[in-house]
Design a protein around this motif. Sequence first.
Motif: not given
Length: 257
Positions: A101-125
Amino acid sequence: MTSMSAIDTASLSGTAAPLVTFRGVRKSFGALEVLKGIDLTVAPGQVVALIGRSGSGKSTALRCINALEPISAGELEVCGYSLHRPGVDLRALRQEVGIVFQSYNLFPHLTVKQNVTLAPRKVRKLNRDQARELASEVLAQVGLGDRMDAYPEQLSGGQQQRVAIARSLAMRPKLMLFDEVTSALDPELTGEVLRVIGKLAAGGMTMVLVTHEMAFARQVADQVVYMHQGKVWEQGSGKMLANPQTDELRQFVGSGL
Ligand SMILES: Nc1ncnc2c1ncn2[C@@H]1O[C@H](COP(=O)(O)OP(=O)(O)O)[C@@H](O)[C@H]1O
Ligand SMILES: [Mg+2]
């Protein structure tokens, strides 16, 4: 590689099943009908640009593709899921269809790496090493391989939007949706985001994007779709922008939007 060349051969011979098929799709919000019978097909590897005035239904059409909005009538097939039928596995669908979307809504307290891997870590273990490898791969795709450990506030708006794109890529989607992803950015940051999207397109990613960037639409889109008052008003290759067939598209192109 074999599966890739199989897809290429199939799309060349025109036999590849479309990733998206709208058939007479209608969508209403209460009494307001905003999609009035949309027909549209997106083949694997295609880039489709949705253009049109504000309020013409572009975002609604895009949001129907990953079932953020249920359709009111007609049929909509996406990556083999029939969204007009009950019981669609929305989680599975949304793993295959990324949206930015236009607004990127990254988690401010997480690093770039953590933002990017949050969902795949959860979903794909994924374990820590696999997550790091995935992050470095998708961040390289958006030109931010060296910013893995940065926090969002340390990045420009354009860089944050590129992280949001990488976050979507990390789910390995078959289809990417972009809704005016450069509209909130200063003009000097727009180019870097469009270049990343252009590179993904050139790499064969199937995408549908809503954009006001006409030059970009002309360059990267295989199919440009001009929406007006909830309908596909005019549709063609990027060349149609230079030679509109309807007064509405002529005015829209002429208005510089
Ligand atoms: N959740 C909603 N509830 C009510 N009306 C909506 C909603 N989302 C969009 N609309 C209306 O639908 C129409 C099309 O909106 P939209 O798809 O956002 O257009 P566009 O992206 O082309 O600007 C507008 O009139 C808008 O106000
Ligand atoms: Mg919109």
